[in-house]
Design an enzyme around this catalytic site. Structure first.
Site, short mmCIF file in Angstrom:
data_model
loop_
_atom_site.label_atom_id
_atom_site.label_comp_id
_atom_site.label_asym_id
_atom_site.label_seq_id
_atom_site.Cartn_x
_atom_site.Cartn_y
_atom_site.Cartn_z
N ASP A 407 0.79 -1.21 0.06
CA ASP A 407 -0.04 -0.14 -0.07
C ASP A 407 0.90 1.42 -0.08
O ASP A 407 2.33 1.01 0.25
CB ASP A 407 -0.84 -0.15 1.25
CG ASP A 407 -1.73 1.15 1.29
OD1 ASP A 407 -2.49 1.71 0.27
OD2 ASP A 407 -1.96 1.62 2.57
N ARG A 602 5.18 17.14 -5.08
CA ARG A 602 3.84 16.90 -5.60
C ARG A 602 3.75 18.32 -6.11
O ARG A 602 3.80 19.21 -5.28
CB ARG A 602 2.80 16.34 -4.80
CG ARG A 602 3.04 15.08 -4.28
CD ARG A 602 2.24 14.85 -2.73
NE ARG A 602 0.98 15.08 -2.85
CZ ARG A 602 -0.07 14.22 -3.12
NH1 ARG A 602 0.31 12.88 -3.44
NH2 ARG A 602 -1.42 14.37 -2.91
#
Length: 1169
Positions: A407, A602
């Protein structure tokens, strides 16, 4: 009672209707015919057994093992017919094995029951009989009205009735379900939102009709019928009205909801995969080997039976004078006699199947699993959490992993966003101590001041502070008052009693950064937004929010400024904003965005558009028209958004870092060097997932990233897969990474599974985004069932990872911030992702080599044990006479040879743990179950046969031809012959294990030499006394007589040396002529002292001086090249020592430039257990 028993046994019938009717507060109709529906209790069950099915289910699983089933048959045969040995010789070990295994598995399942009881017994508040009553979670029924307070998790799936807010909304985070830490807003219907007190809820008359339980987290279809003053009002219900079990209430004081799905029918539980018995590759190999040995046993029994009748064909041997047949024997059926003899030989040779192998393996796994919990290197000091073993059956599987499925959120990352850099009007800035510092400048001005912000910078910061959906809470967070909320630092920003809650983690980080710099977002009330620019308050009116969607990849707000004008602020991905900009420093900003991305940040681009009054009237009309449309609403909204979000003025770009967990990049690199492929499976957005993959090293900058995204049909998906396959073939030198989303994956798995797998296997790394929990499990199953049958490992921290964890061969839970569901349902649990490297490379390596040697050794020693018995039949006319005494038969595997192999399998280390961590490539040496291959198995089996022949015929040559070995001229009998063979055998098999042992401890010495000594002491004691409870005592004084002969002692020494000397020669030759990578790493020659200039880097212990101190000093004296002494071992912040170290460890034989002890990064992290 009957239904309860059926539920416990798992036979409760499914619901018959497609819908369920839930009466709020269980206020059932008082008139007419009404049949209550049956719903599940609110119990979560992660355990495998119940008190009712434990015995039958556990026995069934144990007798699936061939050895257990075989010994049960042998035990029954011994009970039914006259056999050479007592039924106790088979029954007692079988009972012991079954009991020990059942106790171990029962204890492990009891721990799961204990964890379930903690969840099911959690206190909750429900509305009953006009008051708020505290009860346990397991007592909640469908229809109950439940109260949930701020920061609590929802105990069931609830339809929201009301909240403390006037509009009936609440905010939740679903991190434990889909991995997303952003805040989500949920709504109640208008008629119930006013019921904010218990008395109003008690008066509420409502019925919820909805679909039966469904695993899809994002789908819910229902309706609520509210009766007010005799009138029925029907309102639709969707996913925005449903609060899922496992989600957490945020930024809302309390809510009331009606339970619609409970227990194992909740969406979270339906996404759990049914817990099945996991069996390791070693266990499967053991079953295969047992079948082969069963064939050998049947062959020996059939051959002995045939030879017996062939021998008895001669009349003198058929009925010798000393053994006359009775009338019953003469008249018995030849077929029955043949079967009886065959079964008797089967019982005589049955010890070739080692039943004690299973109990030794169970004990080794159970006791060995404690080492993981005791390892200080797997202990996380900040959270006071140590590694946890939920099942010890899969220890060795940790050494065979080929694919890791992980994950992202909470597993690779910390769930923390931090603002790093931005670009405004073509100039790059970074934040230093709450100030924006342009590129090239430092924060060292004499007076501590910085140049005032210019208009473009202020407008950029205002856009960042206003273009979002952040919520503000002025409550003092509970986590600051003590106790602590595991989500507090991930979801809340608090300063001066103000707490931010964001719809995306990026938004929260940006708003916090703007506040630190001086433009603070301070109020959001209805349609009013307030910011303070360096203390000066400005109020804006929120006119419209253009929500984010995956197609546009941007979100916008339209505001009325304090001066009365209308402005659009928009932010989104670079590709979604820059094509629509017409002014601003577009090219410079594009370059800066690329630079931010290369740093793993990001990125978001920010732009604005000012409207004239006429333009805004047109925009407002288009938006209202689209939003009130009954037909094609989504398409009309997209058209309106496209019309509005154009002719933009570019303001700048932001770079936000999603903080990775410590040493994630090094861990992934180590796994890659070990030959393990890493797949990231996440429910997060595509851009976010790719950015994190790049920053954590899962994707390399030089890697060719292939995309399988937003496929809408089977044909389109198939064509894209073929296109990707062609690209991979054409660019075969370049490494490839694949990105696939959940919708495209569903299409790919439907009809193009083979093509999809071909593309995946040719990619170095695969990233799957927007994955539903069951899709994660499907991907794992896809790899598991592929023709190569690779061993898979899944690791995650949330309830959305449970299905994947249960599907994989090995499931690992991270003790993170998203609850304990993953930990409870995993096989192993660790506190941080970085611990995975040691768990696999060190513990997995050790467990595998230990248990593989244990298995091979057991078969070897049992071949040595029973083959002389078979050979003896040729010398006793196949009369089924046993060579060994029955006590020796029983104790051989239980006492005389059991402890050395058990201790070996607990402590053996072929290579020092630091070498295994610093050279991940050694993991490849044990991959593909190489130590339990057929050829290795054949070698040990043939070795056992060879040694057995030497035992038997060495003793036979010594005692044959009527030779006397006693001083008084007496002869040895058959029991003395058998005892001589047995004595040689016990010594040889024990010393053979000693030759295989590399890591000697005091315990190894104690059990090795102690086992031999115990055999001699026991034999003297057993044969030196007449035991009154034994009806025959064939061994009386036999052992004493044997040891009184010097020739017997000489024979024992000669036979043992004859057996083991070729083994020693083989080991020496192979080690010098064809050494493996592991053998090279066991002892590095002095010539490599320069490469490993400080031997301490391999040998540091957790505390105190190194075990290699003397070796290090010796190498220093010989080479004069290592200036660091043994005391210079120190902790390193980087276990693999960066790129230099990785280059060094790729090829151990390759010469390296001299590296000092500092460069190597000596670590104190040894095998602490």
């Amino acid at each position: 009672m009957l239904r309860w028993i059926r539920q416990q046994l798992g036979f409760d019938p499914p619901h018959q209707s497609d819908t369920r009717t839930v009466y709020v507060a269980n206020r059932f109709p008082q008139h007419g015919l009404y049949t209550p529906q049956r719903f599940a209790e609110n119990r979560i069950i992660s355990s495998k057994y119940t008190i009712w099915n434990f015995v039958p289910k556990n026995l069934f699983e144990q007798f699936r093992r061939i050895a257990n089933f075989y010994f049960l048959i042998i035990f029954l045969v011994q009970l039914m017919i006259d056999t050479p040995t007592s039924p106790v010789t088979s029954g007692l070990p079988l009972f012991f094995v079954i009991t020990v295994t059942a106790i171990k598995q029962g204890y492990e399942d009891w721990l799961r029951h204990k964890a379930d009881n903690e969840v099911n017994g959690a206190p909750v508040f429900v509305v009953r009989s006009g008051s708020l009553v505290q009860t346990r979670s397991k007592n909640i029924r469908v229809g109950d009205i439940v109260r949930v307070a701020k920061d609590e998790t929802f105990p069931v799936d609830l339809v929201l009735l009301s909240s403390d807010r006037a509009d009936g909304t609440c905010h939740i985070t679903t991190a434990s379900l889909d991995g997303e830490t952003n805040l989500k807003t949920h709504f109640s219907v208008a008629e119930t939102s006013v019921c904010q007190s218990v008395s109003k809820l008690e008066a509420l008359q409502a019925v919820v009709e909805c679909q039966q339980p469904d695993a899809d987290l994002y789908r819910f279809v229902g309706r609520m019928t509210v009766t007010q003053q005799g009138e029925e009002i029907v309102r639709p219900l969707g996913p925005e009205n449903l609060l899922l079990r496992g989600a957490r209430l945020k930024n809302t004081k309390e809510i009331f909801g009606v339970a619609v799905y409970t227990g194992m029918e909740s969406k979270m539980a339906l996404n759990y995969k049914c817990k099945s018995q996991k069996r390791s590759a070693v266990e499967k190999s053991m079953n295969t080997f047992l079948i082969i040995y069963l064939v050998i046993l049947l062959f020996e029994a059939v051959l002995s039976t045939i030879l017996k009748y062939a021998w008895q064909a001669e009349e003198k041997w058929d009925e010798p004078f000393y053994n006359q047949m009775t009338e019953q024997e003469k008249n018995s059926s030849p077929i029955l006699k043949f079967i009886s003899d065959f079964l008797a030989f089967l019982v005589l040779y049955n010890f070739i199947i080692p039943i004690s192998l299973y109990v030794t393996v169970e004990m080794q796994k159970f006791m060995g699993s404690f080492f993981i919990g005791w390892d200080l290197d797997l202990y996380h000091e900040e959270t006071d959490q140590k590694a946890q073993v939920n099942t010890s059956d899969l220890n060795e599987e940790l050494g065979q992993v080929e694919y890791v499925f992980t994950d992202k959120t909470g597993t690779l990352t910390e769930n923390e966003m931090q603002f790093r850099e931005c670009s405004v009007n073509g100039t790059k800035y970074r934040e230093v101590n709450g100030k924006l510092i342009p590129e090239g400048m430092t924060d060292d001005s004499p007076d501590g001041s910085t140049p005032p912000l210019i208009d473009e910078e202020l407008l950029f910061l205002k856009a960042v502070s206003l273009c979002h959906t952040v919520q503000i809470s002025y409550d003092q967070p509970d986590c600051l008052a003590g106790g602590g909320d595991p989500f507090s630092h991930a979801n809340g920003f608090s300063s001066n009693h103000m707490e931010y809650y964001a719809s995306s983690p990026d938004e929260k980080a940006l708003v916090e950064a703007a506040k630190r710099i001086g433009v603070a977002f301070t109020l959001c009330s209805g349609d009013t937004m307030e910011i303070k620019t360096f203390g000066k308050s400005e109020k804006y009116k929120l006119l419209h929010v253009l929500e984010f969607d995956a197609d546009r990849r941007r979100m916008s707000v339209i505001l009325e400024t304090p001066s009365g004008g209308q402005v659009l602020f928009t932010k989104g991905a670079e590709s979604a904003i820059l094509p629509f900009t017409t002014s601003g420093e577009i090219e410079k900003t594009r370059l800066h965005v690329d630079e931010f991305a290369l740093k793993g940040l990001r990125t978001l681009v920010v732009a604005c558009r000012h409207f004239s009054p006429e333009e805004y009237i047109d925009v407002d009309r288009r938006l209202n028209s689209a939003r009130t449309a009954l037909q094609q609403r989504e398409e009309r909204l997209q058209e309106a958004f496209s019309y509005i979000e154009k002719d933009l003025h570019l303001l700048g770009a932001t770079g936000v870092e999603d903080k990775l967990q410590d040493k994630v990049q090094e861990t992934i690199e180590a796994l890659r060097l070990a030959g393990i492929k890493v797949w990231v499976l996440t429910g997060d957005k595509h851009e976010t997932a790719v950015s994190v993959s790049l920053s954590c090293g899962h994707f390399h900058r030089t890697m060719n990233i292939l995309e399988l995204l937003q496929q809408r049909s089977d044909n389109e998906c198939a064509e894209q897969l073929r296109r990707l396959a062609r690209r991979i073939k054409e660019d075969h030198v370049i490494q490839h990474g694949l990105v696939v989303d959940g919708a495209s994956l569903s299409l790919a798995l439907r009809e193009h599974e083979k093509l999809f797998m071909e593309v995946c296997k040719n990619c170095s790394a695969v990233l799957c985004c927007r994955m539903a929990p069951l899709q994660k499990a499907k991907v794992v199953r896809l790899l598991k069932t592929s023709p190569e049958k690779p061993i898979t490992l899944a690791i995650g921290d949330g309830a959305n990872d449970v299905s994947m964890i249960q599907e994989a061969h090995v499931g690992i839970g991270i003790m993170g911030k998203e609850g304990r569901q993953a930990v409870r349902n995993s096989d192993y649990a660790i506190a941080r992702f970085k611990f995975l490297a040691k768990l696999l490379l060190v513990h997995g390596h050790f467990y595998y080599i230990r248990i593989s040697t244990l298995v091979q050794y057991f078969f070897y020693k049992n071949v040595c044990f029973i083959t002389p018995q078979f050979l003896y039949q040729f010398f006793c006319l196949f009369s089924q006479q046993t060579l060994y005494d029955s006590v020796y038969l029983t104790l051989y595997n239980i006492c005389f040879t059991s402890l050395p192999i058990l201790v070996y399998s607990l402590f053996e280390q072929l290579v020092h743990p630091h070498v295994l961590q610093n050279k991940p490539g050694l993991y490849r040496d044990i991959s593909k179950n190489s130590l339990l291959s057929f050829w290795t198995f054949l070698y040990w089996t043939l070795l056992g046969f060879c040694h057995a022949f030497v035992f038997f015929f060495g003793s036979y040559i010594l005692m044959g031809e009527d030779t006397t070995l006693m001083g008084n001229g007496q002869m040895f009998g058959n029991w003395t012959f058998g005892t001589l063979v047995f004595t040689v055998m016990v010594i040889t098999v024990t010393l053979k294990l000693a030759l295989e042992t590399h890591f000697w401890t005091w315990m190894n010495h104690f059990v090795t030499w102690g086992s031999i000594a115990f055999y001699f002491i026991f034999s003297l004691f057993y044969g030196g006394i007449i035991w009154p409870f034994l009806h025959t005592q064939d061994m009386y004084f036999v052992f004493v007589q044997l040891l009184s002969s010097g020739s017997a002692w000489f024979a024992i020494i000669i036979i043992v040396i004859t057996c083991l000397f070729p083994d020693i020669v083989k080991k020496v030759f192979y080690r010098h002529l064809q050494p493996t990578s592991t053998q090279k790493s066991q002892s590095l020659p002095a010539s490599q002292a320069q490469t490993l200039s400080c031997m301490e880097s391999l040998c540091c212990y957790q505390h105190g001086q190194s075990g290699c101190s003397r070796l290090a000093h010796l190498l220093e004296q010989m080479t004069r090249q290592c200036q660091a002494s043994a005391n210079h071992c120190h902790a390193s912040s980087n276990r693999w020592g960066g790129q230099q170290r990785q280059d060094m460890i790729l090829k151990p034989d390759e010469p390296s430039p001299p590296l000092g002890c500092k460069n190597l990064g000596c670590t104190p992290e040894g095998f602490s257990s």
